[in-house]
Scaffold this active site. Structure first.
Site, PDB file in Angstrom:
ATOM      1  N   MET A 322      32.288  41.707  46.244  1.00 13.23           N
ATOM      2  CA  MET A 322      32.001  40.298  45.985  1.00 13.23           C
ATOM      3  C   MET A 322      33.130  39.654  45.185  1.00 13.23           C
ATOM      4  SD  MET A 322      28.640  38.538  44.186  1.00 13.23           S
ATOM      5  CE  MET A 322      27.474  39.245  45.348  1.00 13.23           C
ATOM      6  N   GLY A 323      33.651  40.379  44.203  1.00 13.89           N
ATOM      7  CA  GLY A 323      34.771  39.855  43.420  1.00 13.89           C
ATOM      8  C   GLY A 323      36.001  39.658  44.274  1.00 13.89           C
ATOM      9  N   TRP A 325      36.080  39.171  47.424  1.00 13.90           N
ATOM     10  CA  TRP A 325      35.847  38.080  48.370  1.00 13.90           C
ATOM     11  C   TRP A 325      36.262  36.740  47.757  1.00 13.90           C
ATOM     12  CZ3 TRP A 325      31.605  34.422  47.723  1.00 13.90           C
ATOM     13  CH2 TRP A 325      31.596  33.441  48.706  1.00 13.90           C
ATOM     14  N   HIS A 326      36.034  36.563  46.474  1.00 19.62           N
ATOM     15  CA  HIS A 326      36.419  35.308  45.827  1.00 19.62           C
ATOM     16  C   HIS A 326      37.939  35.153  45.770  1.00 19.62           C
ATOM     17  CE1 HIS A 326      32.208  35.229  44.236  1.00 19.62           C
ATOM     18  NE2 HIS A 326      32.388  33.938  44.419  1.00 19.62           N
ATOM     19  N   GLY A 327      38.660  36.256  45.675  1.00 19.98           N
ATOM     20  CA  GLY A 327      40.118  36.165  45.619  1.00 19.98           C
ATOM     21  C   GLY A 327      40.721  37.457  45.098  1.00 19.98           C
TER      22      GLY A 327
END
Length: 395
Positions: A322-323, A325-327
């Site tokens: 998830m982290g 995915w943000h960048g």
């Protein structure tokens, strides 16, 4: 003509004008799928045209890629069920998103492989491949697939819908009483979105945040850090929740009960409760298609005997993903690992309470304390997520 969805009043003017005929026909008991297709094409045009025409080209190529991939895997799944082919299909579905994240860092074709909403379309595509593998999806109408992928109210910021739920409503007859209820809720959500996004978020983001950030970078004091943390956290909520309300409200006007994305997240009594209230469609997507499958895989392969270890590793994998995915920056990775750690601690606390049974009090005071602690743990996470620490530490 170019407009980011829900960004300007003009977008809502177009939305109101074009939805009037659709709403009238829905009240008469007729769902005009052909008209929905026309207005979808119009809003896709104004969102992916003009100076950002390369995004439009990328979107078309992406849709061709995913449609061929999904339909090919469906055809294969009817005959065989190889795990290797399944994982290959998932990787190929994620590939355009991965390229859009990695290439800009390498200074390669910054915009060629990226377009507005690519993440949410990828979540939908991967979901369909996984549910096809599970046997939940046995037939796919290509037209319905495209309607689902480019459903314009949710294309830029979600929420992330499920294909089977969407197709069921697409094919369902229109019940006038039910639609009037959706019309009432949809209108309310849109106006609530105006309050969240164009008033509260605007004041925080444009009037308060620049001043707080300037003070923080100048002084680096704990007081200014805390003020910035609260402002950033509330702005993130009202801005994102506002866009989600616009998307859900517009979906309701079209006769689709797109799932809500937020449910009083700052009332959460634990970090797990928070993720059941914050960006819920994303949380549930990661839960169903990452955490559960990763846990099942580790149990099936017997990589670890201890189920607590399996669960904790699944949480680490989930929030790390998830982290990322943000960048691809250290503070997004740190944000993911931070929340994984909080979830692991939360589960340990639950196991401890079960052992103690009635020895630990549960009343209004302890619930209030739980909300207070959870709120500040979340706000600290938002502070990490904001990237301001990168500016403070490396300025």
């Amino acid at each position: 003509m170019f407009m980011i969805p829900y960004e300007t009043p003009y977008y809502f003017v177009f939305l109101a004008i074009l939805l009037i005929p659709y709403v009238v026909m829905m009240l008469l008991g007729k769902r005009m799928v052909w008209y929905q297709t026309l207005i979808t094409l119009f809003f896709l045009y104004i969102s992916f045209a003009g100076p950002h025409i390369q995004q439009g080209i990328a979107l078309i190529l992406y849709l061709i890629w995913q449609t061929v991939l999904i339909m090919s895997y469906l055809g294969y799944r009817k005959r065989k069920n190889s795990g290797v082919v399944f994982y290959l299909a998932v990787v190929l579905a994620i590939l355009p998103l991965a390229i859009s994240k990695i290439f800009p860092i390498l200074h390669i074709a910054d915009t060629l492989f990226a377009f507005l909403g690519i993440s949410y379309l990828t979540f939908k595509s991967v979901q369909m491949i996984m549910e096809t593998r599970d046997g939940l999806i046995k037939e796919i109408n290509v037209f319905h697939l495209l309607q689902f992928l480019v459903f314009f109210p949710t294309i830029s910021s979600g929420p992330i819908d499920r294909f089977r739920r969407f197709e069921k409503e697409l094919n369902a007859p229109v019940e006038r009483v039910k639609y009037i209820e959706l019309l009432d809720k949809g209108t309310f959500y849109i106006f609530l979105g105006f309050l969240y996004n164009f008033l509260i978020s605007y004041i925080i983001n444009w009037k308060l945040m620049p001043h707080l950030q300037g003070n923080l970078l100048l002084t680096g004091s704990l007081k200014d850090l805390l003020l910035y943390m609260y402002a950033y956290g509330f702005n993130l909520f009202f801005n994102f929740a506002g866009y989600s309300l616009f998307a859900v409200g517009t979906s309701y006007l079209l006769g689709y009960e797109t799932p809500m994305n937020f449910h009083y997240p700052f009332r959460a009594e634990s970090i797990k409760d928070f993720w059941n209230r914050w960006h819920m469609s994303l949380s549930f997507w990661f839960r169903d298609y990452v955490y559960m499958r990763l846990t099942y895989l580790m149990v099936k392969k017997r990589w670890f005997k201890n189920r607590v270890t399996v669960s904790n590793l699944s949480y680490l994998g989930l929030f790390l993903l998830m982290g990322l995915w943000h960048g691809l920056t250290w503070y997004y990775v740190a944000y993911g690992l931070y929340h994984a750690t909080l979830i692991i601690i939360n589960d340990a606390w639950i196991r401890y309470k079960k052992k103690r049974k009635d020895k630990l009090p549960s009343n209004l005071l302890t619930r209030g304390l739980s909300i207070f602690i959870t709120f500040h743990a979340v706000m600290l996470g938002f502070l990490i997520f904001s990237g301001i620490l990168d500016k403070l530490w490396f300025k």
